[in-house]
Design a protein around this motif. Structure first.
Motif, mmCIF file in Angstrom:
data_model
loop_
_atom_site.group_PDB
_atom_site.id
_atom_site.type_symbol
_atom_site.label_atom_id
_atom_site.label_comp_id
_atom_site.label_asym_id
_atom_site.label_seq_id
_atom_site.Cartn_x
_atom_site.Cartn_y
_atom_site.Cartn_z
ATOM 1 N N GLN A 108 0.814 -1.234 0.000
ATOM 2 C CA GLN A 108 0.000 0.000 0.000
ATOM 3 C C GLN A 108 0.842 1.276 0.000
ATOM 4 O O GLN A 108 0.356 2.337 -0.360
ATOM 5 N N PHE B 192 -21.685 -15.830 2.411
ATOM 6 C CA PHE B 192 -20.390 -15.148 2.248
ATOM 7 C C PHE B 192 -19.341 -16.186 2.618
ATOM 8 O O PHE B 192 -19.376 -16.746 3.707
ATOM 9 N N ASN C 19 -4.937 -8.830 12.510
ATOM 10 C CA ASN C 19 -5.831 -8.977 11.368
ATOM 11 C C ASN C 19 -6.935 -7.897 11.371
ATOM 12 O O ASN C 19 -6.948 -7.021 12.221
ATOM 13 N N THR C 20 -7.860 -8.008 10.425
ATOM 14 C CA THR C 20 -8.716 -6.844 10.157
ATOM 15 C C THR C 20 -9.867 -6.642 11.147
ATOM 16 O O THR C 20 -10.323 -5.514 11.308
ATOM 17 N N GLU D 173 -1.764 0.100 16.232
ATOM 18 C CA GLU D 173 -1.954 -1.185 16.896
ATOM 19 C C GLU D 173 -0.610 -1.652 17.452
ATOM 20 O O GLU D 173 0.409 -1.581 16.753
ATOM 21 N N GLY E 71 -7.900 -16.244 -3.327
ATOM 22 C CA GLY E 71 -7.459 -15.273 -2.318
ATOM 23 C C GLY E 71 -8.540 -14.272 -1.945
ATOM 24 O O GLY E 71 -8.281 -13.342 -1.181
ATOM 25 N N TYR E 72 -9.747 -14.467 -2.457
ATOM 26 C CA TYR E 72 -10.816 -13.493 -2.215
ATOM 27 C C TYR E 72 -11.981 -14.117 -1.470
ATOM 28 O O TYR E 72 -12.123 -15.336 -1.413
HETATM 29 N N1 GDD Z 1 -4.405 -2.112 10.675
HETATM 30 C C1 GDD Z 1 -4.349 -3.322 10.152
HETATM 31 N N2 GDD Z 1 -4.001 -4.370 10.960
HETATM 32 N N3 GDD Z 1 -4.603 -3.492 8.843
HETATM 33 C C2 GDD Z 1 -4.533 -4.743 8.350
HETATM 34 C C3 GDD Z 1 -4.195 -5.861 9.136
HETATM 35 C C4 GDD Z 1 -3.909 -5.650 10.518
HETATM 36 O O1 GDD Z 1 -3.587 -6.563 11.298
HETATM 37 N N4 GDD Z 1 -4.188 -6.959 8.330
HETATM 38 C C5 GDD Z 1 -4.530 -6.537 7.101
HETATM 39 N N5 GDD Z 1 -4.731 -5.181 7.103
HETATM 40 C C6 GDD Z 1 -5.109 -4.324 5.975
HETATM 41 C C7 GDD Z 1 -4.268 -4.557 4.722
HETATM 42 O O2 GDD Z 1 -3.216 -3.599 4.674
HETATM 43 C C8 GDD Z 1 -5.285 -4.334 3.602
HETATM 44 O O3 GDD Z 1 -5.354 -2.962 3.252
HETATM 45 C C9 GDD Z 1 -6.613 -4.749 4.225
HETATM 46 O O4 GDD Z 1 -6.438 -4.675 5.633
HETATM 47 C C10 GDD Z 1 -7.084 -6.158 3.823
HETATM 48 O O5 GDD Z 1 -6.185 -7.103 4.367
HETATM 49 P P1 GDD Z 1 -5.488 -8.228 3.493
HETATM 50 O O6 GDD Z 1 -4.588 -9.016 4.393
HETATM 51 O O7 GDD Z 1 -4.889 -7.637 2.253
HETATM 52 O O8 GDD Z 1 -6.741 -9.131 3.121
HETATM 53 P P2 GDD Z 1 -6.886 -10.088 1.878
HETATM 54 O O9 GDD Z 1 -6.476 -9.396 0.632
HETATM 55 O O10 GDD Z 1 -6.226 -11.375 2.192
HETATM 56 O O11 GDD Z 1 -8.491 -10.349 1.838
HETATM 57 C C11 GDD Z 1 -9.423 -9.281 1.958
HETATM 58 O O12 GDD Z 1 -9.460 -8.501 0.766
HETATM 59 C C12 GDD Z 1 -9.920 -9.206 -0.431
HETATM 60 C C13 GDD Z 1 -9.946 -8.215 -1.582
HETATM 61 O O13 GDD Z 1 -8.669 -7.722 -1.824
HETATM 62 C C14 GDD Z 1 -10.788 -9.924 2.257
HETATM 63 O O14 GDD Z 1 -11.690 -8.908 2.640
HETATM 64 C C15 GDD Z 1 -11.312 -10.691 1.037
HETATM 65 O O15 GDD Z 1 -12.635 -11.160 1.295
HETATM 66 C C16 GDD Z 1 -11.337 -9.777 -0.181
HETATM 67 O O16 GDD Z 1 -11.808 -10.493 -1.339
#
Ligand code: GDD
Ligand code: MG
Length: 336
Positions: free
Chosen positions: A25, A168, A87-88, A82, A149-150
């Motif tokens: 990012q 979902f 995670n999210t 944090e 991955g989605y």
């Molecule tokens: N603050 C914070 N802390 N942000 C986080 C953390 C955390 O521990 N972990 C991940 N993020 C941020 C990442 O920087 C990213 O912007 C967003 O949250 C999503 O996290 P990812 O780790 O990239 O998730 P993903 O890509 O495996 O899956 C998610 O996104 C997909 C689409 O790109 C899910 O929502 C899927 O369902 C979705 O399809």
């Protein structure tokens, strides 16, 4: 609407450009980073003092530096650090809690900061605020492949501007992903629109451990020492039956590998995208090249390749093999 930007992830799919301490990012392949683009998009629907960024100490300076570079005066209290990545779901809770304490009950957009999204989508998102009083609103993308991955979203009956979601499923296996595609499911874009009250209700019901940890104290270090590591997708969206989906028809890309970056980038007349370096290309086409060193980079009779040069690592691979970067990263991890 208030906005939470999630910017604490540590993707390694773009190794060696993105690293644990320098995730995708914040990378600048063009004039702005994906994080900066996310801030700009959020400003279409929220004021700067209504945007909260959840990240960590290691990435704090990227966040502050990149917002300052954009010329915005970002309130210090809206930067949420944090103690460790969990995670999210905890990140969204942290943002929600701070928003409610600053503004009271709110409608909140949650934005991942690691993808490309057409600005026109923000209009669609802000137009469905009313749906968020009844549902946790997700935004769906028409899939182009059974990507594992989605998250996959199965739309059911129409409800106003969106549809109720009957299922979902986060990151299914390949066979299941193909089945979802055959059933006209959508990819989850990683963007959510939620009413803060409804979010905490659903959290209490479906992820009580996360809810109770946030309720028990205001000490963020204590919260993070105890809170489970779980994504919002597994922790709430898979379990709740109050989820709706709205389609985003405009461009969206997760930029999950160098080939996707190549697709999104501007190319020269030979189809080459060359970032950060002086170069001489001889009969070479459709390559993605990046080097920030002072080296002159030259390719001769080389087509459809990725060349990523960083001070401590060099990656060369065919564009179509970009997904295998994860094999390098897992070997590296097993060495350390
Ligand atoms: N603050 C914070 N802390 N942000 C986080 C953390 C955390 O521990 N972990 C991940 N993020 C941020 C990442 O920087 C990213 O912007 C967003 O949250 C999503 O996290 P990812 O780790 O990239 O998730 P993903 O890509 O495996 O899956 C998610 O996104 C997909 C689409 O790109 C899910 O929502 C899927 O369902 C979705 O399809
Ligand atoms: Mg992601």
């Amino acid at each position: 609407m208030k906005s939470i930007i999630l910017a604490g992830g540590s993707g390694t799919r773009l190794w060696p450009l993105s690293r644990e301490q320098y995730p995708k990012q914040f990378l600048k392949l063009k004039d702005s980073s994906l994080f900066q683009d996310t801030v700009e998009r959020c400003l279409e629907v929220s004021g700067i003092n209504e945007i909260f960024v959840v990240t960590n100490e290691a990435q704090k300076f990227f966040v502050l530096g990149q917002i300052e570079e954009m010329g915005y005066d970002f309130p210090a209290e809206n930067l949420l650090l944090e103690p460790e990545g969990k995670n999210t779901l905890p990140a969204v809770c942290y943002g929600m809690k701070e928003i409610v304490s600053k503004f009271g009950k709110s409608t909140v957009g949650v934005f991942s900061s690691d993808h490309v999204l057409d600005r026109k989508s923000m209009e669609i998102i802000s137009n469905v605020e009313n749906l968020a009083s009844e549902f946790l609103v997700t935004f769906g993308i028409t899939p182009t492949s059974p990507h594992t991955g989605y998250g996959y979203i199965k739309p059911a009956e129409s409800h106003g501007t969106g549809c109720r979601v009957s299922e979902f499923r986060e990151k299914p296996d390949l066979e299941k992903a193909q089945q979802y595609i055959n059933e006209d499911c959508l990819w989850n874009s990683g963007i959510f629109l939620m009413d803060s009250d409804l979010f905490f209700e659903e959290l209490a019901e479906h992820s009580p451990a996360v809810h109770e940890t946030f309720e028990s104290t205001n000490d963020i270090n204590e919260i993070y020492s105890r809170i489970p590591d779980v994504s919002i997708d597994y922790g709430i969206m898979e379990k709740s039956n109050r989820v709706a989906v709205v389609r985003l028809e405009h461009k969206w890309s997760d930029l999950g590998n160098f080939d996707a970056i190549y697709d999104e980038s501007e190319k020269d007349e030979n189809g080459n995208c060359i970032y950060g370096c002086d170069n001489i290309m001889v009969d070479s086409r459709n390559n993605l090249i990046h080097s920030k060193s002072n080296k002159l980079v030259s390719l001769i009779d080389v087509n459809d390749m990725v060349v990523m040069d960083t001070p401590d690592a060099l990656l060369v691979c065919p564009r179509e093999s970009s997904q295998k970067v994860k094999d390098v990263v897992s070997t590296l991890k097993s060495r350390s």
